[in-house]
Structure formats: structure tokens, C-alpha cells
Design an enzyme around this catalytic site. Structure first.
Site, PDB file in Angstrom:
ATOM      1  N   HIS A  24      -2.854   3.892  -4.948  1.00 22.58           N
ATOM      2  CA  HIS A  24      -2.387   2.623  -4.375  1.00 22.58           C
ATOM      3  C   HIS A  24      -0.946   2.761  -3.901  1.00 22.58           C
ATOM      4  CE1 HIS A  24      -1.922  -1.568  -3.493  1.00 22.58           C
ATOM      5  NE2 HIS A  24      -0.872  -1.630  -4.286  1.00 22.58           N
ATOM      6  N   ASP A  61      -6.558  -3.384  -1.664  1.00 26.67           N
ATOM      7  CA  ASP A  61      -6.747  -2.405  -0.586  1.00 26.67           C
ATOM      8  C   ASP A  61      -8.088  -2.607   0.124  1.00 26.67           C
ATOM      9  OD1 ASP A  61      -4.277  -1.132  -1.070  1.00 26.67           O
ATOM     10  OD2 ASP A  61      -5.146  -0.054  -2.755  1.00 26.67           O
TER      11      ASP A  61
HETATM   12  P1  NAD Z   1       7.531 -11.657  -9.428  1.00 31.80           P
HETATM   13  O1  NAD Z   1       8.929 -11.195  -9.603  1.00 31.80           O
HETATM   14  O2  NAD Z   1       7.301 -12.861  -8.580  1.00 31.80           O
HETATM   15  O3  NAD Z   1       6.859 -11.943 -10.844  1.00 31.80           O
HETATM   16  C1  NAD Z   1       6.935 -11.023 -11.894  1.00 31.80           C
HETATM   17  C2  NAD Z   1       6.938 -11.790 -13.176  1.00 31.80           C
HETATM   18  O4  NAD Z   1       6.988 -10.826 -14.240  1.00 31.80           O
HETATM   19  C3  NAD Z   1       8.172 -12.703 -13.357  1.00 31.80           C
HETATM   20  O5  NAD Z   1       7.740 -14.019 -13.654  1.00 31.80           O
HETATM   21  C4  NAD Z   1       8.928 -12.078 -14.506  1.00 31.80           C
HETATM   22  O6  NAD Z   1       9.585 -13.026 -15.341  1.00 31.80           O
HETATM   23  C5  NAD Z   1       7.798 -11.386 -15.255  1.00 31.80           C
HETATM   24  N1  NAD Z   1       8.256 -10.353 -16.158  1.00 31.80           N
HETATM   25  C6  NAD Z   1       9.257  -9.448 -16.007  1.00 31.80           C
HETATM   26  N2  NAD Z   1       9.370  -8.692 -17.125  1.00 31.80           N
HETATM   27  C7  NAD Z   1       8.403  -9.101 -17.973  1.00 31.80           C
HETATM   28  C8  NAD Z   1       8.021  -8.716 -19.279  1.00 31.80           C
HETATM   29  N3  NAD Z   1       8.627  -7.735 -19.945  1.00 31.80           N
HETATM   30  N4  NAD Z   1       6.990  -9.375 -19.853  1.00 31.80           N
HETATM   31  C9  NAD Z   1       6.355 -10.370 -19.192  1.00 31.80           C
HETATM   32  N5  NAD Z   1       6.680 -10.792 -17.965  1.00 31.80           N
HETATM   33  C10 NAD Z   1       7.705 -10.151 -17.367  1.00 31.80           C
HETATM   34  O7  NAD Z   1       6.694 -10.408  -8.864  1.00 31.80           O
HETATM   35  P2  NAD Z   1       5.234 -10.428  -8.214  1.00 31.80           P
HETATM   36  O8  NAD Z   1       5.342 -10.633  -6.759  1.00 31.80           O
HETATM   37  O9  NAD Z   1       4.357 -11.335  -8.996  1.00 31.80           O
HETATM   38  O10 NAD Z   1       4.791  -8.891  -8.423  1.00 31.80           O
HETATM   39  C11 NAD Z   1       4.585  -8.378  -9.723  1.00 31.80           C
HETATM   40  C12 NAD Z   1       4.211  -6.900  -9.659  1.00 31.80           C
HETATM   41  O11 NAD Z   1       2.947  -6.736  -9.017  1.00 31.80           O
HETATM   42  C13 NAD Z   1       5.179  -6.034  -8.871  1.00 31.80           C
HETATM   43  O12 NAD Z   1       5.397  -4.831  -9.556  1.00 31.80           O
HETATM   44  C14 NAD Z   1       4.451  -5.765  -7.567  1.00 31.80           C
HETATM   45  O13 NAD Z   1       4.872  -4.573  -6.949  1.00 31.80           O
HETATM   46  C15 NAD Z   1       3.044  -5.677  -8.053  1.00 31.80           C
HETATM   47  N6  NAD Z   1       2.008  -5.858  -7.031  1.00 31.80           N
HETATM   48  C16 NAD Z   1       0.905  -5.061  -7.109  1.00 31.80           C
HETATM   49  C17 NAD Z   1      -0.129  -5.203  -6.201  1.00 31.80           C
HETATM   50  C18 NAD Z   1      -1.355  -4.344  -6.298  1.00 31.80           C
HETATM   51  O14 NAD Z   1      -2.131  -4.263  -5.340  1.00 31.80           O
HETATM   52  N7  NAD Z   1      -1.643  -3.715  -7.435  1.00 31.80           N
HETATM   53  C19 NAD Z   1      -0.038  -6.160  -5.178  1.00 31.80           C
HETATM   54  C20 NAD Z   1       1.101  -6.940  -5.115  1.00 31.80           C
HETATM   55  C21 NAD Z   1       2.127  -6.781  -6.055  1.00 31.80           C
HETATM   56  C1  LMR Z   2       0.684  -4.334  -2.011  1.00 28.19           C
HETATM   57  O1  LMR Z   2      -0.068  -3.432  -1.668  1.00 28.19           O
HETATM   58  O2  LMR Z   2       0.815  -5.378  -1.357  1.00 28.19           O
HETATM   59  C2  LMR Z   2       1.445  -4.201  -3.296  1.00 28.19           C
HETATM   60  O3  LMR Z   2       1.316  -2.921  -3.830  1.00 28.19           O
HETATM   61  C3  LMR Z   2       2.859  -4.647  -3.210  1.00 28.19           C
HETATM   62  C4  LMR Z   2       3.741  -3.752  -2.387  1.00 28.19           C
HETATM   63  O4  LMR Z   2       4.812  -3.399  -2.867  1.00 28.19           O
HETATM   64  O5  LMR Z   2       3.382  -3.430  -1.254  1.00 28.19           O
END
Ligand code: NAD
Ligand code: LMR
Length: 302
Positions: free
Chosen positions: A195, A168
């Protein structure tokens, strides 16, 4: 009322006396892979444990050929979770499903809550002193879930559980300098709250930059819904991964440097706060000072 407050986070001791161990849970995913790459390049990381349900032996083997000091190991499948986390100093959690267009972060709760709970339960067993950095959405709920697991085990320490909201402030600096000019790396913007959509509250007035009301409204909306911008642009193939990997690596680096004794390191994070709890808001994103200052729980930032 929380805007100018900085919580001092103390580190009584590192989880181990060996080279710092960082575990990435969800390491084969869209965030996990570039985040693991950035951590492999970080000179403060001694050991890098990459855990996922799939593909981690390959990701681990690939990264292990990079000639930096971190020793990399891949762990795959539920039966390897505990060995992957054992004695970790920092556990970064980007495990779980991302949004598709039309979804809110809350729509991810049903699946991601269980995933995060399982990871926290394993951490309680094998890495009770680890610092847990939660990336998985909805952060506003996944952080309290991790905290509840630690509370149930009677080892809850709010100084060790962080919701990663760094993206953010990264976005806020970019969007502000896009319209006002300046160096985005030198234009910090304090973002508080949570967030998710309107819970993301940028404090544009604290930047010292003059904005028109139209600029404040447009910037506030863009910062609050920056995640949606990426979700829509990716058209069903996920949410922010590369910018999040950068943000997660930045927060982890700050924490590693603080664990090594550096002082005055401030990052935003969604954390449990006693001040907030007194006002009925237990978890709140704000600037947090990472460091050794045990005994000092709060100070007003000037
Ligand atoms: P993705 O699907 O590309 O990757 C997620 C990974 O988690 C996969 O490789 C999957 O196999 C693994 N996984 C699923 N269950 C699991 C378990 N029990 N143990 C271990 N690994 C497991 O998704 P992504 O794009 O990498 O996003 C991941 C998360 O991060 C999402 O929930 C997304 O919303 C979040 N996110 C948060 C922010 C933030 O600012 N905090 C920003 C972007 C994304
Ligand atoms: C973000 O802010 O990019 C993450 O929280 C992923 C989303 O779902 O927007």
C-alpha cells in the site's frame, strides 16, 4: 505469481460469545469519526468502543443517540486504552498522523510505528484473540510491527492481523469505470503488492476489459498514486478520510459477516503469507477469503 491465489483465513472462535465488539483506535480523527458512524449503522456490530487521546467522550455521546443496536462507549487517554480494547473481536486502527503534500508514507513511520506498537501491546494483554485491522500508515511497515508484537508474546496468528488495503481496490474500480464506463460497484479490480506508490499493483488484465497501453499506464499510475491526489487536493489538511472510512467499514463488515458464518467472502488485504515467505516476501496484499475454513491454508482461485 501470487495473483491468482486466495488465502483462506480461519476463525477458530470469536473473542467472546457476546454481541460482537468492535473497537476503533483513533476514533476521533478524520477517518475515525466517519468510520465509527458507519460501524454504528452496521447491524452486525453489537458493541462499539471508541478510543482516542482526545474527544472520544463527545464522539461517543453523539453516535450513541442513533437508534441502531450497537452500544457505543467513548474512552479517552492512555489509561483507558486497555479497558476500551478488552475482549474486542475486531480492533480497527486508524490512529496516527496523516501525510502532508511532499511527504511519502514512509515519512510517517517514526511517529506511527510507536503508536501502532503501543496499541498492539495493549491488545496482546486484553484482547489476544482480536482481529487487528491496521489502517495507520505506512501499512507496509505497521502490519509487520503489529505481527512482531504478537510474535514476541508468542501468540502470533497471521489470520488475525490485516493491513487494510481496501481503498486501493475501491479507487481502482472507480478509476477504471470513469474511463471505460460500467457500474463501479460491479467492476472489481484485483490489486496486489503493498500500500504505497509502486508497490500497489493493479491487475488490470484480470478485469476482462480491453485497455490500450496508454490506458493501462495512466490507470496504473492513478491507482498507485490516488492517495497523493487527495493529499494534494486537501492542501496540508490531511489525506483520504471519507473514502477510507468507507473502505474500512466495508472490510470490517466483511469480517463480521465471516465471523458470523458467511462463506465465500473475499476482500483484499496486506497479510502475512506462508507462500510469500517461501519467496522472501513475508507480507503481501492479495485477495483473502475470510471464513471458517480451518485447516485449509491456501487455495488457487479459478
Ligand atoms: P487524523 O490526524 O485525522 O486522526 C488520527 C487520530 O489518531 C487523531 O484523532 C489522534 O488523536 C489519534 N491518535 C494519535 N495517537 C494516538 C494513540 N496513541 N492512540 C489513539 N489515538 C491516537 O488522521 P487520519 O486522516 O484519520 O489518518 C490516520 C492514519 O490513517 C494515517 O496514518 C493515515 O496515513 C492513514 N491512512 C491509511 C489509509 C489506508 O488506505 N490504509 C488511508 C487513509 C489514511
Ligand atoms: C491513501 O492511500 O489515501 C492513504 O494511504 C493515505 C495517504 O497518505 O495517501
Amino acid at each position: 505469481m501470487f495473483a491468482n491465489r486466495v488465502i483462506i483465513r480461519g476463525f477458530a472462535s470469536s473473542a467472546s460469545s457476546l454481541a460482537p465488539k468492535v473497537a476503533v483506535v483513533g476514533a476521533a480523527g478524520g477517518i475515525g469519526q466517519p468510520l465509527s458512524l458507519l460501524l454504528k449503522l452496521n447491524p452486525h456490530v453489537g458493541r462499539l468502543a471508541l478510543y482516542d487521546l482526545v474527544n472520544t467522550p463527545g464522539v461517543g455521546a453523539d453516535l450513541s443517540h442513533i437508534n441502531t443496536q450497537a452500544v457505543v462507549k467513548g474512552y479517552k487517554g492512555a489509561d483507558q486504552l486497555e479497558v476500551a480494547l478488552k475482549d474486542a473481536d475486531i480492533i480497527v486502527v486508524p490512529a496516527g498522523v496523516p501525510r502532508k503534500p511532499g511527504m511519502t508514507r514512509d515519512d510517517l513511520f517514526k511517529i506511527n510505528a510507536g503508536i501502532v506498537k503501543g496499541i498492539a501491546e495493549a491488545a496482546v494483554k486484553v484482547a489476544p484473540k482480536a482481529h487487528i485491522l491496521v489502517i495507520s500508515n505506512p501499512v507496509n511497515s505497521t502490519v509487520p510491527i503489529v505481527a512482531e508484537v504478537f510474535k514476541k508474546a508468542k501468540i502470533f496468528d497471521p489470520r488475525r492481523i490485516y493491513g487494510v488495503t481496501t481503498l486501493d481496490v475501491v479507487r481502482a474500480s472507480t478509476f477504471v469505470t470513469t474511463i471505460k464506463g460500467g457500474n463501479p460497484t460491479k467492476t472489481p479490480v484485483h490489486v496486489i503488492g503493498g500500500h504505497s506508490g509502486v508497490t500497489i499493483i493493479p491487475l488490470l488484465s484480470q478485469t476482462g476489459i480491453n485497455f490500450t497501453k496508454e490506458e493501462v499506464d495512466a490507470l496504473t499510475h492513478r491507482i498507485q498514486f490516488g492517495g497523493d491526489e487527495v493529499v494534494e487536493a486537501k492542501g496540508g489538511l490531511g489525506s483520504a478520510t471519507l473514502s477510507m472510512a468507507h473502505a474500512g467499514a466495508r472490510f470490517t463488515d466483511s469480517l463480521l459477516r465471516a465471523l458470523a458464518g458467511a462463506e465465500g467472502i473475499v476482500e483484499p488485504s496486506y497479510v502475512y503469507s506462508e507462500v510469500g515467505a517461501k519467496h522472501g516476501v513475508e507480507y503481501f496484499a492479495t485477495n483473502v477469503e475470510l471464513g471458517y475454513s480451518i485447516g485449509v491454508s491456501l487455495r488457487v482461485c479459478t
